[in-house]
Design a protein around this motif. Structure first.
Motif, PDB file in Angstrom:
ATOM      1  N   ASP A  95       0.827  -1.213   0.000  1.00 52.83           N
ATOM      2  CA  ASP A  95       0.000   0.000   0.000  1.00 52.83           C
ATOM      3  C   ASP A  95       0.858   1.259   0.000  1.00 52.83           C
ATOM      4  O   ASP A  95       0.551   2.237  -0.697  1.00 52.83           O
ATOM      5  N   THR A 102      -1.068 -13.880  -5.701  1.00 53.06           N
ATOM      6  CA  THR A 102      -0.877 -12.656  -6.488  1.00 53.06           C
ATOM      7  C   THR A 102      -2.007 -12.438  -7.493  1.00 53.06           C
ATOM      8  O   THR A 102      -1.983 -11.460  -8.234  1.00 53.06           O
ATOM      9  N   HIS A 103      -2.982 -13.337  -7.508  1.00 50.93           N
ATOM     10  CA  HIS A 103      -4.112 -13.180  -8.428  1.00 50.93           C
ATOM     11  C   HIS A 103      -4.902 -11.928  -8.050  1.00 50.93           C
ATOM     12  O   HIS A 103      -5.301 -11.755  -6.899  1.00 50.93           O
ATOM     13  N   HIS A 104      -5.093 -11.031  -9.015  1.00 49.28           N
ATOM     14  CA  HIS A 104      -5.782  -9.759  -8.781  1.00 49.28           C
ATOM     15  C   HIS A 104      -5.066  -8.926  -7.716  1.00 49.28           C
ATOM     16  O   HIS A 104      -5.703  -8.188  -6.959  1.00 49.28           O
ATOM     17  N   LEU A 105      -3.752  -9.045  -7.667  1.00 44.07           N
ATOM     18  CA  LEU A 105      -2.970  -8.263  -6.705  1.00 44.07           C
ATOM     19  C   LEU A 105      -3.188  -6.769  -6.913  1.00 44.07           C
ATOM     20  O   LEU A 105      -3.308  -6.002  -5.956  1.00 44.07           O
ATOM     21  N   LEU A 106      -3.247  -6.358  -8.173  1.00 40.15           N
ATOM     22  CA  LEU A 106      -3.475  -4.949  -8.491  1.00 40.15           C
ATOM     23  C   LEU A 106      -4.900  -4.791  -9.025  1.00 40.15           C
ATOM     24  O   LEU A 106      -5.123  -4.698 -10.234  1.00 40.15           O
ATOM     25  N   ASP A 107      -5.839  -4.769  -8.109  1.00 35.36           N
ATOM     26  CA  ASP A 107      -7.237  -4.602  -8.498  1.00 35.36           C
ATOM     27  C   ASP A 107      -7.584  -3.114  -8.523  1.00 35.36           C
ATOM     28  O   ASP A 107      -6.708  -2.246  -8.393  1.00 35.36           O
ATOM     29  N   ALA A 108      -8.856  -2.809  -8.693  1.00 38.62           N
ATOM     30  CA  ALA A 108      -9.280  -1.409  -8.797  1.00 38.62           C
ATOM     31  C   ALA A 108      -8.916  -0.615  -7.547  1.00 38.62           C
ATOM     32  O   ALA A 108      -8.494   0.547  -7.628  1.00 38.62           O
ATOM     33  N   ALA A 109      -9.059  -1.247  -6.386  1.00 34.83           N
ATOM     34  CA  ALA A 109      -8.739  -0.553  -5.136  1.00 34.83           C
ATOM     35  C   ALA A 109      -7.248  -0.232  -5.054  1.00 34.83           C
ATOM     36  O   ALA A 109      -6.855   0.848  -4.597  1.00 34.83           O
ATOM     37  N   ALA A 110      -6.416  -1.182  -5.510  1.00 29.84           N
ATOM     38  CA  ALA A 110      -4.971  -0.952  -5.481  1.00 29.84           C
ATOM     39  C   ALA A 110      -4.581   0.170  -6.438  1.00 29.84           C
ATOM     40  O   ALA A 110      -3.770   1.040  -6.099  1.00 29.84           O
ATOM     41  N   LEU A 111      -5.159   0.167  -7.622  1.00 28.86           N
ATOM     42  CA  LEU A 111      -4.846   1.218  -8.594  1.00 28.86           C
ATOM     43  C   LEU A 111      -5.294   2.585  -8.087  1.00 28.86           C
ATOM     44  O   LEU A 111      -4.638   3.600  -8.355  1.00 28.86           O
ATOM     45  N   ASN A 116       4.030  -3.092 -16.328  1.00 29.08           N
ATOM     46  CA  ASN A 116       3.850  -4.518 -16.040  1.00 29.08           C
ATOM     47  C   ASN A 116       4.559  -5.365 -17.087  1.00 29.08           C
ATOM     48  O   ASN A 116       4.094  -5.498 -18.216  1.00 29.08           O
TER      49      ASN A 116
END
Length: 247
Positions: free
Chosen positions: A205, A224-233, A244
């Motif tokens: 974070d 690590t699946h969906h590690l960078l989802d909408a919340a992370a972005l 990436n």
């Protein structure tokens, strides 16, 4: 007594062998193995058409090699070594290879170098706003373009590396030649190891919230699946870049 070369088979997209094995490499390969076919085999269902299959001890694999399961390996009972002329063996290697004691090696370390070089080059270009300058020149269509040179460059940027993988470490090594701050997030890395690499270990974070460029080098795993989802972005800074080169 003359030692006979070990029988080997090329298993990859037909035609790919000419790209991977130039004449020099083929000669070197011919010193240690005897290819039962000069051309690669991609469809292992047709292996019955080749002679000497039962004696094949080495598989030289590449992109396009199908999963090496029990059905395939039953046709190749003498195989004891697999050399993968690419990076990951995910999707090719099955538990059957380990059960039968087959040794597996790959060119992952060699493949990591050009990926790290590309990543480093991309980070440098992002810091110099190469793409923004290109777009402004295109819009101006040859007229004078005012560029804020004070904001263009890599000095003082904060680069966040997600994953201290082989490629991630090579990127960090190259970033040490620049006057930038490097952050790294990896659950398997401790503070001392990060310091030795030339980076500061932080939580994901914090890395996302403070980095000018975020570069992803995490492996494909359930964790690590969906590690960078909408919340992370959404936690990334406005104007930050996400790079990436992982899966």
């Amino acid at each position: 007594m003359k030692v006979m070369p070990t029988p080997a088979l090329l298993v990859m997209h037909p035609g790919l062998e000419d790209q991977l094995l130039d004449p020099v490499v083929r000669r070197r390969l011919g010193c240690v193995v005897d290819l039962v076919s000069d051309t690669a085999v991609g469809d292992l269902a047709g292996l019955v058409e080749l002679d000497r299959l039962e004696g094949v001890e080495v598989l030289v694999t590449g992109w396009g090699c199908p999963p090496l399961d029990a059905e395939v390996l039953d046709r190749l009972p003498s195989v004891r070594f697999m050399a993968h002329a690419a990076g990951t063996v995910r999707g090719i290697v099955t538990d059957v290879l380990w059960e039968r004691g087959i040794t597996v090696t790959s060119a992952a370390a060699a493949n990591a170098v050009p990926v790290a070089e590309f990543t480093f080059a991309a980070i440098v270009m992002l810091g110099k706003d190469v793409f923004g300058i290109r777009d402004r020149h295109r819009q101006a269509r040859g007229t004078a373009v005012v560029v804020d040179h004070a904001s263009v460059g890599n000095r003082g940027l904060r680069i966040g590396i997600i994953g201290a993988s082989t490629i991630g470490r090579l990127v960090i090594e190259r970033l040490r030649t620049l006057d930038v701050e490097v952050l790294v997030s990896d659950p398997y890395l401790d503070d001392a190891e990060a310091t030795d690499l030339g980076a500061a270990r932080v939580e994901l974070d914090d890395l996302l919230a403070t980095s000018d460029v975020v570069s992803v080098h995490a492996p494909v795993m359930p964790s690590t699946h969906h590690l960078l989802d909408a919340a992370a972005l959404a936690r990334m800074r406005d104007g930050a870049w996400l790079l990436n080169t992982a899966r």
